[in-house]
Write a protein that holds these residues in place. Sequence first.
Motif, PDB file in Angstrom:
ATOM      1  N   ALA A 152     -15.914  59.500 -21.226  1.00  0.00           N
ATOM      2  CA  ALA A 152     -15.657  58.444 -20.241  1.00  0.00           C
ATOM      3  C   ALA A 152     -16.497  57.197 -20.481  1.00  0.00           C
ATOM      4  O   ALA A 152     -16.107  56.090 -20.113  1.00  0.00           O
ATOM      5  N   GLU A 153     -17.634  57.356 -21.126  1.00  0.00           N
ATOM      6  CA  GLU A 153     -18.517  56.223 -21.414  1.00  0.00           C
ATOM      7  C   GLU A 153     -18.236  55.571 -22.768  1.00  0.00           C
ATOM      8  O   GLU A 153     -18.862  54.586 -23.129  1.00  0.00           O
ATOM      9  N   GLY A 154     -17.312  56.141 -23.544  1.00  0.00           N
ATOM     10  CA  GLY A 154     -16.963  55.561 -24.838  1.00  0.00           C
ATOM     11  C   GLY A 154     -17.708  56.136 -26.022  1.00  0.00           C
ATOM     12  O   GLY A 154     -17.649  55.591 -27.120  1.00  0.00           O
ATOM     13  N   HIS A 155     -18.421  57.261 -25.830  1.00  0.00           N
ATOM     14  CA  HIS A 155     -19.135  57.904 -26.932  1.00  0.00           C
ATOM     15  C   HIS A 155     -18.163  58.796 -27.706  1.00  0.00           C
ATOM     16  O   HIS A 155     -17.612  59.730 -27.124  1.00  0.00           O
ATOM     17  N   PRO A 156     -17.970  58.551 -28.998  1.00  0.00           N
ATOM     18  CA  PRO A 156     -17.077  59.430 -29.759  1.00  0.00           C
ATOM     19  C   PRO A 156     -17.731  60.789 -30.028  1.00  0.00           C
ATOM     20  O   PRO A 156     -18.957  60.887 -30.120  1.00  0.00           O
ATOM     21  N   ASP A 157     -16.895  61.815 -30.138  1.00  0.00           N
ATOM     22  CA  ASP A 157     -17.377  63.122 -30.574  1.00  0.00           C
ATOM     23  C   ASP A 157     -17.788  63.014 -32.041  1.00  0.00           C
ATOM     24  O   ASP A 157     -17.385  62.083 -32.754  1.00  0.00           O
ATOM     25  N   LEU A 158     -18.544  63.980 -32.497  1.00  0.00           N
ATOM     26  CA  LEU A 158     -19.033  63.977 -33.873  1.00  0.00           C
ATOM     27  C   LEU A 158     -17.898  63.809 -34.881  1.00  0.00           C
ATOM     28  O   LEU A 158     -17.985  62.983 -35.786  1.00  0.00           O
ATOM     29  N   ASP A 159     -16.820  64.565 -34.718  1.00  0.00           N
ATOM     30  CA  ASP A 159     -15.727  64.502 -35.682  1.00  0.00           C
ATOM     31  C   ASP A 159     -14.883  63.239 -35.555  1.00  0.00           C
ATOM     32  O   ASP A 159     -14.052  62.957 -36.411  1.00  0.00           O
TER      33      ASP A 159
END
Length: 106
Positions: free
Chosen positions: A4-11
């Motif tokens: 929701a904050e715009g942080h992408p997952d590692l992959d």
Amino acid sequence: MPDAEGHPDLDEMELGAVLSALADPLRRRVVGDLLRCQAGHERTCVSFNLPVSKASLTHHFRVLREAGLIRQENRGNSRAATLRRHDLESRFPGLLALVAADLSRD
């Protein structure tokens, strides 16, 4: 999918986005300042004293966050940023060492 904050997952972290974010000298400076801190150390956005307007500061941190270089957490009326060291080293081994080496030349 980014949270929701715009942080992408590692992959979801893409090298092109990371390199594009690091292409700007002010954003490299933020990453370099966080590299010099202990892992997990949080800093507010204004603590970096970047010579830009509040709108530009917001933009720079959004680019860093959406590329996956930093994680930001709301802290009342400010946001605290931490470097995603472990994630970056897992996804792009050696990248942070290259950034640190480049910054030490300046």
